[in-house]
Enzyme design. Sequence first.
Site, PDB file in Angstrom:
ATOM      1  N   GLY A  11       0.812  -1.217   0.000  1.00 41.37           N
ATOM      2  CA  GLY A  11       0.000   0.000   0.000  1.00 41.37           C
ATOM      3  C   GLY A  11       0.840   1.259   0.000  1.00 41.37           C
ATOM      4  O   GLY A  11       0.533   2.231  -0.704  1.00 41.37           O
ATOM      5  N   ASP A  12       1.920   1.252   0.790  1.00 39.82           N
ATOM      6  CA  ASP A  12       2.817   2.414   0.836  1.00 39.82           C
ATOM      7  C   ASP A  12       3.415   2.686  -0.539  1.00 39.82           C
ATOM      8  O   ASP A  12       3.541   3.839  -0.963  1.00 39.82           O
ATOM      9  CB  ASP A  12       3.963   2.182   1.825  1.00 39.82           C
ATOM     10  CG  ASP A  12       3.487   1.928   3.244  1.00 39.82           C
ATOM     11  OD1 ASP A  12       2.344   2.314   3.573  1.00 39.82           O
ATOM     12  OD2 ASP A  12       4.254   1.333   4.027  1.00 39.82           O
ATOM     13  N   SER A  13       3.818   1.615  -1.221  1.00 38.34           N
ATOM     14  CA  SER A  13       4.454   1.787  -2.529  1.00 38.34           C
ATOM     15  C   SER A  13       3.437   2.234  -3.576  1.00 38.34           C
ATOM     16  O   SER A  13       3.773   3.028  -4.466  1.00 38.34           O
ATOM     17  CB  SER A  13       5.163   0.502  -2.964  1.00 38.34           C
ATOM     18  OG  SER A  13       4.302  -0.609  -2.914  1.00 38.34           O
TER      19      SER A  13
END
EC number: 2.7.1.20
Length: 340
Positions: A292-294
């Site tokens: 999700g962060d990426s």
Amino acid sequence: MSNIKILCAGNPLLDLSTHVEMAILDKYELKLGNAILAEDKHLPLYGEIKSGKVEYIPGGAAQNTSRVCQWMLKDKQTVCYTGCVGTDENATILKTATESNGVVTKYQVDSSAPTGACAVLINHKERSMVTNLGAANNFKIAHFQTEEMKAIVNSAQFFYLVGYFLTVSPDSAVHLGKHAAENDKPFLYGLAAPFLIDFFFDKVSELLPYVDIVFANESEAATLGRKMNWGEDLTVIAEKLAAWEKVNTKRTRTVVFTQGPDATLVFQNGVLTKYNPIKVATEDILDLNAAGDSFCGGFLAAYSNGQEIAKCVEAGHYASWEIIRQNGATVPASEPKIQF
């Protein structure tokens, strides 16, 4: 600091990434696919996992996003990341690794606490994350009131925060939100984890009016829907969230819900669009940590370069596809196939 275009703020952590048996998760009452803040009962866990094979990787959701975003931008030193670290070796590891990706770091330093750590417990490619915030918990708004940070805030044209930061310095989050709204700069925000919505809902609801683009996965979106009494239908939640109270009325709110391998939902200007992510063979997935962060990093890279939402989502999907084939939030040494 005139080159800085994007400012990300969050909780800098060093990830202790290791593969574990379910017995460890059961022992500490942990669930796969979940992220929690460490309680006293979890503290022995950090020593226990060090007896096995542990990989140390720079972490913290917003720091992950900043590194991936900068990787996908041709011009380096355009992304700045801030948060609070200690004066220990872990702080040096974080700074060196993050800056090696081209990110400008402007950490607040607190010598009274160790740099934050996150135990990333991996079992069959799913993970459970237990965070001991340490120095990250001591970030103060005074950092943004220094002349150096004032200049960076004024220089930045895009702002990105995640929900974890609201457990530490909600006044700093609102400070950045107000600056963005008053200066018509895009403010992007990730809901980050269901527990943040459940237990810090007053802080989340205070910040949301400043948010121009909000990111969530399906479980975070469903949790928000329940708290808002909107039900659990993601389409309905996306529509209602897009229309919810907003300070900067010059910009409509865009809502982006990722669903792992299933279609990403985007609600923008009254229209819901579905975008299919890149298919990844199960055997190619090393670690779903930071997927999700990426996604947010890839999206932000494209968005900061004026790309249409469809292209931003494509960039997000590509970034996730790359990162989940690494261990942890490891930015590949090779240049990205999509760059801005």
